[in-house]
Write a protein that holds these residues in place. Structure first.
Motif, mmCIF file in Angstrom:
data_model
loop_
_atom_site.group_PDB
_atom_site.id
_atom_site.type_symbol
_atom_site.label_atom_id
_atom_site.label_comp_id
_atom_site.label_asym_id
_atom_site.label_seq_id
_atom_site.Cartn_x
_atom_site.Cartn_y
_atom_site.Cartn_z
ATOM 1 N N MET A 102 -3.091 -12.830 9.299
ATOM 2 C CA MET A 102 -4.269 -13.015 10.143
ATOM 3 C C MET A 102 -5.348 -12.002 9.767
ATOM 4 N N GLU A 103 -6.567 -12.533 9.554
ATOM 5 C CA GLU A 103 -7.709 -11.666 9.203
ATOM 6 C C GLU A 103 -8.421 -11.221 10.477
ATOM 7 N N PRO A 104 -8.446 -9.937 10.793
ATOM 8 C CA PRO A 104 -9.187 -9.522 11.993
ATOM 9 C C PRO A 104 -10.670 -9.807 11.814
ATOM 10 N N VAL A 105 -11.303 -10.313 12.877
ATOM 11 C CA VAL A 105 -12.706 -10.698 12.761
ATOM 12 C C VAL A 105 -13.655 -9.598 13.208
ATOM 13 N N HIS A 106 -13.236 -8.815 14.179
ATOM 14 C CA HIS A 106 -14.193 -7.883 14.771
ATOM 15 C C HIS A 106 -14.266 -6.589 13.967
ATOM 16 N N LEU A 107 -15.508 -6.074 13.914
ATOM 17 C CA LEU A 107 -15.783 -4.940 13.034
ATOM 18 C C LEU A 107 -14.909 -3.715 13.350
ATOM 19 N N ALA A 108 -14.706 -3.450 14.646
ATOM 20 C CA ALA A 108 -13.934 -2.253 15.008
ATOM 21 C C ALA A 108 -12.505 -2.354 14.477
ATOM 22 N N THR A 109 -11.930 -3.548 14.534
ATOM 23 C CA THR A 109 -10.565 -3.743 14.037
ATOM 24 C C THR A 109 -10.533 -3.618 12.513
ATOM 25 N N ARG A 110 -11.521 -4.199 11.882
ATOM 26 C CA ARG A 110 -11.582 -4.126 10.421
ATOM 27 C C ARG A 110 -11.754 -2.672 9.960
ATOM 28 N N ALA A 111 -12.579 -1.912 10.715
ATOM 29 C CA ALA A 111 -12.808 -0.510 10.332
ATOM 30 C C ALA A 111 -11.506 0.283 10.378
ATOM 31 N N VAL A 112 -10.635 -0.048 11.315
ATOM 32 C CA VAL A 112 -9.361 0.668 11.419
ATOM 33 C C VAL A 112 -8.427 0.265 10.278
ATOM 34 N N HIS A 113 -8.284 -1.031 10.038
ATOM 35 C CA HIS A 113 -7.180 -1.486 9.190
ATOM 36 C C HIS A 113 -7.545 -1.704 7.723
ATOM 37 N N ALA A 114 -8.782 -2.134 7.433
ATOM 38 C CA ALA A 114 -9.091 -2.510 6.050
ATOM 39 C C ALA A 114 -8.904 -1.314 5.129
ATOM 40 N N GLY A 115 -8.283 -1.543 4.000
ATOM 41 C CA GLY A 115 -8.090 -0.489 3.000
ATOM 42 C C GLY A 115 -6.922 0.419 3.287
ATOM 43 N N ASN A 116 -6.354 0.337 4.493
ATOM 44 C CA ASN A 116 -5.164 1.155 4.759
ATOM 45 C C ASN A 116 -3.919 0.318 4.446
ATOM 46 N N GLY A 117 -2.770 0.951 4.420
ATOM 47 C CA GLY A 117 -1.538 0.228 4.135
ATOM 48 C C GLY A 117 -0.401 1.215 3.984
ATOM 49 N N VAL A 118 0.801 0.680 3.812
ATOM 50 C CA VAL A 118 1.985 1.531 3.682
ATOM 51 C C VAL A 118 2.099 2.002 2.224
ATOM 52 N N ASP A 119 2.326 3.283 2.058
ATOM 53 C CA ASP A 119 2.506 3.841 0.724
ATOM 54 C C ASP A 119 3.925 3.484 0.242
ATOM 55 N N PRO A 120 4.028 2.676 -0.813
ATOM 56 C CA PRO A 120 5.360 2.191 -1.211
ATOM 57 C C PRO A 120 6.303 3.329 -1.641
ATOM 58 N N ALA A 121 5.771 4.433 -2.146
ATOM 59 C CA ALA A 121 6.651 5.506 -2.644
ATOM 60 C C ALA A 121 7.316 6.273 -1.509
ATOM 61 N N THR A 122 6.614 6.456 -0.381
ATOM 62 C CA THR A 122 7.139 7.321 0.682
ATOM 63 C C THR A 122 7.352 6.597 2.004
ATOM 64 N N GLY A 123 6.788 5.419 2.149
ATOM 65 C CA GLY A 123 6.838 4.727 3.436
ATOM 66 C C GLY A 123 5.804 5.234 4.428
ATOM 67 N N ALA A 124 4.996 6.193 4.017
ATOM 68 C CA ALA A 124 3.937 6.701 4.911
ATOM 69 C C ALA A 124 2.985 5.567 5.276
ATOM 70 N N ILE A 125 2.509 5.582 6.523
ATOM 71 C CA ILE A 125 1.617 4.499 6.946
ATOM 72 C C ILE A 125 0.140 4.840 6.746
ATOM 73 N N ARG A 126 -0.122 5.935 6.049
ATOM 74 C CA ARG A 126 -1.500 6.249 5.660
ATOM 75 C C ARG A 126 -1.543 6.315 4.139
ATOM 76 N N ARG A 127 -2.670 5.916 3.584
ATOM 77 C CA ARG A 127 -2.848 6.044 2.139
ATOM 78 C C ARG A 127 -2.861 7.515 1.736
ATOM 79 N N PRO A 128 -2.155 7.878 0.674
ATOM 80 C CA PRO A 128 -2.182 9.271 0.203
ATOM 81 C C PRO A 128 -3.466 9.580 -0.568
#
Ligand SMILES: *Cc1c(COP(=O)(O)O)cnc(C)c1O
Length: 397
Positions: A1-27
């Motif tokens: 699901m693609e979030p439509v509202h800008l505030a939601t997109r600002a939080v989530h877009a470009g972030n993701g789980v770091d596959p090497a460590t499982g951290a939920i913020r980009r290193p």
């Protein structure tokens, strides 16, 4: 699901789980270089398709660009898809547009009120070094833009709201004029941010931001970006980033991506605070003028109301009646508002620019030329404290 509202997109877009460590913020990926494929003999060393070298594009830069695209083109209106290139500063981004799309003999029509480096690039550096000429016009008048078009006009460049006068340009109208002439329209939207206006939705071909300002928002990193159709942005990435070197550092890209998470909510606070401060200043007899698009007295108030979403920005300019020493005394008397350049930070910033009519200032409104101006970037403090600070400083100057 693609979030439509800008505030939601600002939080989530470009972030993701770091596959090497499982951290939920980009290193922060500080490496300059990336592992080459087993057979690199066919690699394009100037290319950007494969991670290779940070000047050809780094991981943090890529994640920041994903967030910027999600903010600037949330409904996917850009033909062929929107892309972003993040660069070392706002001026690197402006230079990247000029360097990539202009050739000797080409002509630019530009707003006559722009950021100081834009003005110098277009009136001195590009004409003297590259034989590119520019005609400066009041871009709030689309007919003035049309009248300045020449056969070799390749680019129309506007800044809206303009630094420092807050003049507003009608992006839809100017886009139509540029496209009639077969020229590109680039818009420096640093003051508006994608929260208040998304020029690509209004027909602009390129949007330029100084990420140093609101997008980062905390006064601790420099960056710039250009967004637009993928085909145009990839030319900038190849020419101005890989081969002219204006790349953003991984740490700055990480900081700016972190700051941009709160951009939508910060912009609402900047707008509300600036409106309150502007309305207060306008009631004061010591204040000769206040330029803020949210005031009914602003020459393009109606256009701003029609074309900006949910507020008029955090920037205003004003002056006190009297000699320049009075403005200096006033600034020195401020206790919360800091005297410093830059804008869009969490803290309120003020700059006193003196009177005068030469260079860029020749195009300022008469009251700016006569009295100078105090450019105020209204920060995230409680506006009641800012009004109290202005009040006590007025009383002491
Ligand atoms: C600050 C600013 C720039 C330049 O950005 P830097 O990040 O300082 O290079 C360009 N345009 C506008 C409108 C600005 O306010």
């Amino acid at each position: 699901m693609e979030p439509v509202h800008l505030a939601t997109r600002a939080v989530h877009a470009g972030n993701g789980v770091d596959p090497a460590t499982g951290a939920i913020r980009r290193p922060i990926v500080a490496a300059n270089s990336y592992a080459l494929p087993g057979d690199p003999s066919e690699l394009d060393w100037s290319g950007t398709a494969t991670r290779l070298y940070t000047r050809n594009g780094g991981a943090n830069q890529g994640w920041l660009e994903d967030k910027l695209v999600a903010l600037e083109d949330p409904s996917g209106v850009t033909p062929g898809g929107c892309a972003a290139v993040a660069l070392a500063s706002g001026v690197a981004a402006l230079h990247a547009v000029f360097f990539t799309f202009l050739r000797t003999g080409d002509h630019v029509v530009s707003s006559d009120v722009t950021y100081v480096a834009t003005h110098r690039l277009l009136t001195e550096l590009l004409p003297q070094r590259w034989g590119v000429t520019a005609t400066l016009v009041d871009s709030s008048d689309p007919d003035a833009v049309r009248a300045a078009i020449r056969p070799r006009t390749r680019l129309v460049h506007v800044e809206t709201p303009a630094n420092p006068t807050t003049r507003i340009t009608d992006v839809d109208a100017v886009a139509a004029v540029a496209h009639e002439a077969g020229a590109l329209l680039s818009v420096d939207a640093t003051f508006a941010t994608p929260v208040l206006q998304r020029p690509l939705e209004r027909g602009a071909d390129l949007v330029v931001h100084s990420l140093t300002k609101y997008v980062n928002g905390h006064g601790d990193a420099m960056g710039g970006a250009v967004l637009g159709r993928r085909e145009l942005v990839e030319r900038i990435r190849a020419d101005a980033m890989v081969d002219a070197g204006g790349v953003i550092s991984p740490f700055n890209a990480w900081l700016i991506a972190r700051g941009a998470v709160t951009l939508p909510m910060r912009m609402r606070a900047h707008c509300a605070g600036a409106q309150q401060v502007a309305e207060y200043l306008e009631t004061r007899p010591e204040v000769a003028y206040v330029a803020y698009p949210g005031l009914a007295s602003h020459p393009q108030h109606e256009l701003a109301s029609r074309t900006l979403d949910g507020g008029y920005g955090g920037m205003l300019a004003f002056a006190l009646d009297g000699p320049p020493e009075r403005q200096n005394r006033f600034v020195a008397a401020l206790r919360i508002i800091t005297s410093a350049v830059s804008l869009g930070h969490d803290e309120s910033l003020v700059v006193h620019v003196g009177a005068g009519s030469s260079g860029r200032a020749a195009h300022f409104p008469p009251e700016f030329r006569r009295l100078g101006h105090l450019r105020l970037s209204v920060g995230l403090e409680d506006p009641r404290d800012l009004v109290a600070d202005l009040e006590q400083a007025l009383a002491r100057s």
